[in-house]
Design an enzyme around this catalytic site. Structure first.
Site, short mmCIF file in Angstrom:
data_model
loop_
_atom_site.label_atom_id
_atom_site.label_comp_id
_atom_site.label_asym_id
_atom_site.label_seq_id
_atom_site.Cartn_x
_atom_site.Cartn_y
_atom_site.Cartn_z
N GLU A 258 -26.33 -11.02 -34.31
CA GLU A 258 -27.01 -11.89 -33.45
C GLU A 258 -27.99 -10.97 -32.77
OE1 GLU A 258 -24.16 -13.95 -30.84
OE2 GLU A 258 -23.14 -14.73 -32.55
N ASN B 175 -24.74 -10.19 -39.39
CA ASN B 175 -24.36 -11.38 -39.10
C ASN B 175 -25.17 -12.15 -38.13
OD1 ASN B 175 -21.87 -13.40 -39.71
ND2 ASN B 175 -21.43 -12.74 -37.66
N HIS C 87 -21.94 -22.31 -37.57
CA HIS C 87 -21.41 -23.32 -36.57
C HIS C 87 -22.19 -24.31 -36.54
CE1 HIS C 87 -18.71 -19.98 -35.09
NE2 HIS C 87 -19.79 -19.25 -34.90
N GLU D 38 -18.25 -17.66 -40.03
CA GLU D 38 -17.55 -18.22 -39.08
C GLU D 38 -17.79 -19.71 -38.79
OE1 GLU D 38 -19.27 -16.69 -35.11
OE2 GLU D 38 -19.33 -14.72 -36.23
N ASP E 175 -17.60 -23.56 -38.89
CA ASP E 175 -16.82 -24.80 -38.12
C ASP E 175 -17.99 -25.80 -38.09
OD1 ASP E 175 -18.25 -23.85 -35.96
OD2 ASP E 175 -16.54 -23.18 -34.86
#
Ligand code: G3I
Length: 304
Positions: A127, A171, A208, A234, A236
């Site tokens: 990030e 990432n 996400h 990640e 979701d």
């Protein structure tokens, strides 16, 4: 195949879940992890605040629990994460520039060294790019303020030296739309690293989502074309029912369509323990029942 891990394995991919050591006493949680998943990312246990809470004093209690369980089941392990602006202990932000550089390399050596040869993919830097800025803009953090934008390259070089067998990943979230400024910035960085021989082996799309962008697959393909693996790291997706299941299907099919998209990790097993409290973004409900989203992912992994 009838489980996520076995279905993904048919095309040489892994299907992982973020796991929290704090739930390892929940036997249904562990049984579901063991049955369905062939990979793991420790959700918090390898972060800086957990592994080096005070300077040069390393602690691997939670991470070791997850790693040893994963190894006993032959799962692939993603290390998460070495250099990030969040979950940093306060001692780090007080350092001078040269001291911070030393501490960063020492942290990378300490954590990667502890797991040398055991981690397939490491999220080396997490990030670092800014939201909503111009192409290439980095988020302002202790890293940029004291070390400048070169901290990313320094971290990747140190990581390669610390464990040459690990694949090194950048990432981030919101780099899913092929044309977004944030995506362009990461793309340009990877291209530049490849051109100059800075070690980088993969890009992690956190994913996400509310909904994956329509160009998600071409985005995966454009990163892969630079000569790196792409991992969905990640995943979701908020919502429920068939809308959620369709979005999960599109994401899985997009990965399946690009050979260098080598694995998918969902950010948790059950809605009960998701970090997105108040939402139901995962593949198993609060009672560990398979949701519609589970079935659509399994179908897609099986080629449907
Ligand atoms: O461990 C302490 C516990 O001792 C304390 O009693 C409790 C009270 O708040 O907090 C516990 O720590 C929490 C930790 O999760 C473990 O549950 C932190 O407050 C909480 O902030 C932390 O949240 C994590 C978050 O990263 C922190 O940034 C989430 O679990 C984790 O899912 C989330 O994961 C991130 C990825 O690393 C990077 N990408 C985004 C993703 C979602 O935010």
């Amino acid at each position: 195949a009838s489980t996520l891990g076995a279905a993904a394995a048919q095309s040489g991919r892994y299907f992982g879940a973020a796991i929290s050591a704090s739930h390892l006493n929940d036997s249904t949680y562990v049984a579901t992890w063991d049955r369905e998943f062939s990979g793991v990312t420790p959700e918090n246990e390898m972060k800086w605040d957990a592994t080096e809470p005070s300077r040069n004093s390393f602690r691997f209690t939670g991470a070791d629990q997850i790693v040893s369980h994963a190894q006993s089941k032959g799962m692939k392990i993603r290390g998460h994460t070495l250099v990030w602006h969040a979950q940093l202990p306060s001692w780090v932000s007080g350092l001078s520039a040269s001291d911070l550089r030393t501490a960063m390399v020492n942290h990378i050596n300490g954590v990667m060294g502890h797991y040398k040869g055991q981690i397939t993919y490491w999220d080396v830097v997490n990030e670092a790019f800014a939201d909503g800025g111009s192409v290439g803009a980095l988020r302002s953090s202790v890293w940029t303020q004291k070390l400048g934008n070169g901290f990313i390259e320094e971290a990747f070089r140190a990581a390669r030296a610390a464990d040459p067998s690990a694949k090194l990943c950048y990432n981030d979230y919101n780099i899913d739309d092929a044309n977004a400024n944030k995506t362009r910035g990461v793309y340009n960085m990877v291209k530049d690293f490849k051109a100059r021989g800075v070690p980088i082996d993969c890009v992690g799309l956190q994913s996400h989502f509310g909904n994956p962008p329509s160009n998600y697959q071409s985005n995966i393909a454009q990163f892969a074309a630079l000569g790196v693996d792409v991992n969905i790291t990640e995943l979701d997706i908020g919502g429920s029912g068939s809308t959620q299941a369709d979005a999960y299907r599109r994401v899985t099919q997009a990965c399946m369509a690009v050979s260098r998209c080598t694995g998918i990790t969902v950010w948790g097993i059950t809605d009960k323990y998701s970090w997105r409290s108040g939402d139901t973004p995962l593949l198993f409900d609060g009672n560990f029942n398979k949701k519609q989203a589970y079935t659509s992912v399994l179908d897609a992994l099986n080629g449907g």
